[in-house]
Write a protein that holds these residues in place. Sequence first.
Motif, PDB file in Angstrom:
ATOM      1  N   MET A   6      -5.793 -40.682 -68.644  1.00 28.02           N
ATOM      2  CA  MET A   6      -6.021 -40.664 -67.208  1.00 28.02           C
ATOM      3  C   MET A   6      -7.318 -39.939 -66.870  1.00 28.02           C
ATOM      4  SD  MET A   6      -2.252 -39.992 -65.559  1.00 28.02           S
ATOM      5  CE  MET A   6      -0.972 -41.245 -65.620  1.00 28.02           C
ATOM      6  N   PHE A   7      -7.593 -38.855 -67.584  1.00 25.50           N
ATOM      7  CA  PHE A   7      -8.840 -38.127 -67.338  1.00 25.50           C
ATOM      8  C   PHE A   7     -10.041 -38.988 -67.708  1.00 25.50           C
ATOM      9  CE2 PHE A   7     -12.320 -35.322 -68.520  1.00 25.50           C
ATOM     10  CZ  PHE A   7     -12.370 -34.449 -67.447  1.00 25.50           C
ATOM     11  N   THR A   8      -9.953 -39.660 -68.863  1.00 24.51           N
ATOM     12  CA  THR A   8     -11.075 -40.480 -69.315  1.00 24.51           C
ATOM     13  C   THR A   8     -11.294 -41.691 -68.420  1.00 24.51           C
ATOM     14  OG1 THR A   8     -10.638 -39.789 -71.585  1.00 24.51           O
ATOM     15  CG2 THR A   8     -12.028 -41.731 -71.275  1.00 24.51           C
ATOM     16  N   ASN A   9     -10.220 -42.322 -68.004  1.00 26.39           N
ATOM     17  CA  ASN A   9     -10.328 -43.573 -67.265  1.00 26.39           C
ATOM     18  C   ASN A   9     -10.535 -43.381 -65.769  1.00 26.39           C
ATOM     19  OD1 ASN A   9      -9.904 -45.049 -69.654  1.00 26.39           O
ATOM     20  ND2 ASN A   9      -7.673 -44.978 -69.391  1.00 26.39           N
ATOM     21  N   TYR A  10     -10.128 -42.226 -65.237  1.00 28.63           N
ATOM     22  CA  TYR A  10     -10.214 -42.028 -63.793  1.00 28.63           C
ATOM     23  C   TYR A  10     -11.173 -40.897 -63.418  1.00 28.63           C
ATOM     24  CZ  TYR A  10      -6.172 -45.116 -63.379  1.00 28.63           C
ATOM     25  OH  TYR A  10      -5.332 -46.195 -63.429  1.00 28.63           O
ATOM     26  N   PHE A  11     -10.974 -39.709 -64.002  1.00 34.93           N
ATOM     27  CA  PHE A  11     -11.770 -38.561 -63.575  1.00 34.93           C
ATOM     28  C   PHE A  11     -13.232 -38.667 -64.005  1.00 34.93           C
ATOM     29  CE2 PHE A  11      -7.674 -36.444 -62.870  1.00 34.93           C
ATOM     30  CZ  PHE A  11      -7.936 -35.820 -61.670  1.00 34.93           C
ATOM     31  N   LEU A  12     -13.512 -39.091 -65.224  1.00 36.46           N
ATOM     32  CA  LEU A  12     -14.898 -39.179 -65.675  1.00 36.46           C
ATOM     33  C   LEU A  12     -15.719 -40.152 -64.829  1.00 36.46           C
ATOM     34  CD1 LEU A  12     -14.739 -38.938 -69.583  1.00 36.46           C
ATOM     35  CD2 LEU A  12     -15.410 -37.203 -67.910  1.00 36.46           C
ATOM     36  N   PRO A  13     -15.231 -41.379 -64.579  1.00 31.80           N
ATOM     37  CA  PRO A  13     -15.987 -42.233 -63.648  1.00 31.80           C
ATOM     38  C   PRO A  13     -16.094 -41.627 -62.251  1.00 31.80           C
ATOM     39  CG  PRO A  13     -14.416 -43.534 -64.902  1.00 31.80           C
ATOM     40  CD  PRO A  13     -14.094 -42.108 -65.172  1.00 31.80           C
ATOM     41  N   GLY A  14     -15.058 -40.912 -61.818  1.00 30.52           N
ATOM     42  CA  GLY A  14     -15.108 -40.261 -60.509  1.00 30.52           C
ATOM     43  C   GLY A  14     -16.157 -39.172 -60.444  1.00 30.52           C
ATOM     44  N   ILE A  15     -16.291 -38.412 -61.535  1.00 29.43           N
ATOM     45  CA  ILE A  15     -17.329 -37.371 -61.587  1.00 29.43           C
ATOM     46  C   ILE A  15     -18.708 -38.007 -61.471  1.00 29.43           C
ATOM     47  CG2 ILE A  15     -18.414 -35.664 -63.104  1.00 29.43           C
ATOM     48  CD1 ILE A  15     -15.622 -35.045 -64.197  1.00 29.43           C
ATOM     49  N   TRP A  16     -18.923 -39.127 -62.162  1.00 28.30           N
ATOM     50  CA  TRP A  16     -20.218 -39.804 -62.128  1.00 28.30           C
ATOM     51  C   TRP A  16     -20.524 -40.316 -60.717  1.00 28.30           C
ATOM     52  CZ3 TRP A  16     -24.793 -39.967 -63.579  1.00 28.30           C
ATOM     53  CH2 TRP A  16     -25.602 -41.113 -63.491  1.00 28.30           C
ATOM     54  N   ILE A  17     -19.526 -40.860 -60.035  1.00 25.63           N
ATOM     55  CA  ILE A  17     -19.730 -41.335 -58.670  1.00 25.63           C
ATOM     56  C   ILE A  17     -20.050 -40.166 -57.742  1.00 25.63           C
ATOM     57  CG2 ILE A  17     -18.599 -42.398 -56.685  1.00 25.63           C
ATOM     58  CD1 ILE A  17     -19.403 -44.398 -58.768  1.00 25.63           C
ATOM     59  N   THR A  18     -19.345 -39.048 -57.917  1.00 28.30           N
ATOM     60  CA  THR A  18     -19.613 -37.867 -57.087  1.00 28.30           C
ATOM     61  C   THR A  18     -21.038 -37.362 -57.297  1.00 28.30           C
ATOM     62  OG1 THR A  18     -17.291 -37.189 -57.108  1.00 28.30           O
ATOM     63  CG2 THR A  18     -18.912 -35.482 -56.635  1.00 28.30           C
ATOM     64  N   ILE A  19     -21.501 -37.357 -58.541  1.00 26.16           N
ATOM     65  CA  ILE A  19     -22.879 -36.922 -58.823  1.00 26.16           C
ATOM     66  C   ILE A  19     -23.879 -37.849 -58.148  1.00 26.16           C
ATOM     67  CG2 ILE A  19     -24.593 -36.656 -60.650  1.00 26.16           C
ATOM     68  CD1 ILE A  19     -22.347 -35.692 -62.483  1.00 26.16           C
ATOM     69  N   GLN A  20     -23.637 -39.164 -58.233  1.00 23.44           N
ATOM     70  CA  GLN A  20     -24.558 -40.120 -57.609  1.00 23.44           C
ATOM     71  C   GLN A  20     -24.604 -39.940 -56.092  1.00 23.44           C
ATOM     72  OE1 GLN A  20     -24.659 -44.307 -59.254  1.00 23.44           O
ATOM     73  NE2 GLN A  20     -22.779 -43.616 -60.234  1.00 23.44           N
ATOM     74  N   VAL A  21     -23.440 -39.809 -55.480  1.00 24.38           N
ATOM     75  CA  VAL A  21     -23.404 -39.631 -54.027  1.00 24.38           C
ATOM     76  C   VAL A  21     -24.118 -38.351 -53.632  1.00 24.38           C
ATOM     77  CG1 VAL A  21     -21.890 -39.281 -52.040  1.00 24.38           C
ATOM     78  CG2 VAL A  21     -21.303 -40.999 -53.752  1.00 24.38           C
ATOM     79  N   THR A  22     -23.917 -37.280 -54.398  1.00 25.05           N
ATOM     80  CA  THR A  22     -24.576 -36.005 -54.090  1.00 25.05           C
ATOM     81  C   THR A  22     -26.089 -36.124 -54.215  1.00 25.05           C
ATOM     82  OG1 THR A  22     -22.637 -34.785 -54.904  1.00 25.05           O
ATOM     83  CG2 THR A  22     -24.697 -33.571 -54.707  1.00 25.05           C
TER      84      THR A  22
END
Length: 252
Positions: A6-22
Motif C-alpha cells: 500500500m505504501f509503494t502503490n499509493y503513498f510513493l506516487p502521492g508524495i511525487w504528486i505533492t512535490i510537483q504541486v508544491t
Amino acid sequence: MMTEGMFTNYFLPGIWITIQVTVFSAALGVVVAFLIGTLRTSRLWIVRFLAGCYFEIFRGMSALILMFWLVFALPLMLGWQLVPMWAGVLALGLTYGAYGAEVVRGALAAVPVAQREAGVALGFTRVQRLRRIEIPQAWPEMVPPFNNLLIELLKGTALVSTITVADMAFAGNLVRLGSNESAPVYTLLLVLYFAMAFVLTRGMRVLERHAKASVGQTIERRGLFARRRPPAPTLGAPDAEALPAGGTVGTR
C-alpha cells in the motif's frame, strides 16, 4: 491492515504528486509575488490601484473555493475543462502569490531612500534600479517570510485531494478505506508532511545565508550542534589570562 504494498502503490506516487504541486505552485507564486509586489511600489496611482485590487481579492479568497470554481464553474462558463492538478496549482499559486506580494512590497520599501536616489543620480531606469539596487538589497529580508509561505503552501497542497488529485492526502484516504485503519495512516501522513517541511526549511536556511552573504551580512548558525561564539569581553575589564599569579591587578 496497512502493508508495504500500500505504501509503494499509493503513498510513493502521492508524495511525487505533492512535490510537483508544491514546486509548480511555488514557481507561479514567486512570479506573481514579484510582479504584484513591484507594481505596488509604482509611482503611477493606477498601477498601484490595480495591483492592490489583485492583492486584496486573492488574499481574501479561499484557495479551496477557488479550486472548486476552476474545476466546476469555469467549464460551464468557457466550455473547456482544466486538468484538476493544474487547477490546484493555479489556485495555490495565485493565492500564495498574493501573500508573497506583500512581502516583496515591504522589503522594497525598507531599502534606504538614499540608495534609490543614488540610482536616479546615475541615470538608471526604474527596471535597472530594481534589478541592480533594490531587489539585491531587499532579497535577504524576503527569504525568511518566503520560507514561512513555502511551508504553508506545502501544507495547503492537501486541498487538491478534494478535486481528485492523487496527492499524499488523497492516497492516505484510499489506504484508510482499504485497510480500515485511521491512526497509522494519518500518523504516517503527519510524519511525511513534517519531513518534507523540515527539508524545505533547511534548504531555505542555506538560501538565507547565501543571500545575506551576498550583501555583506552574516547570519548566526542556530541549532543543537551550532558552535557558540565566546562572549565579547566587557570594555575596561581585565583579561583573566593577563592577571598575575596572585589574581589581582598590579598597581604602579
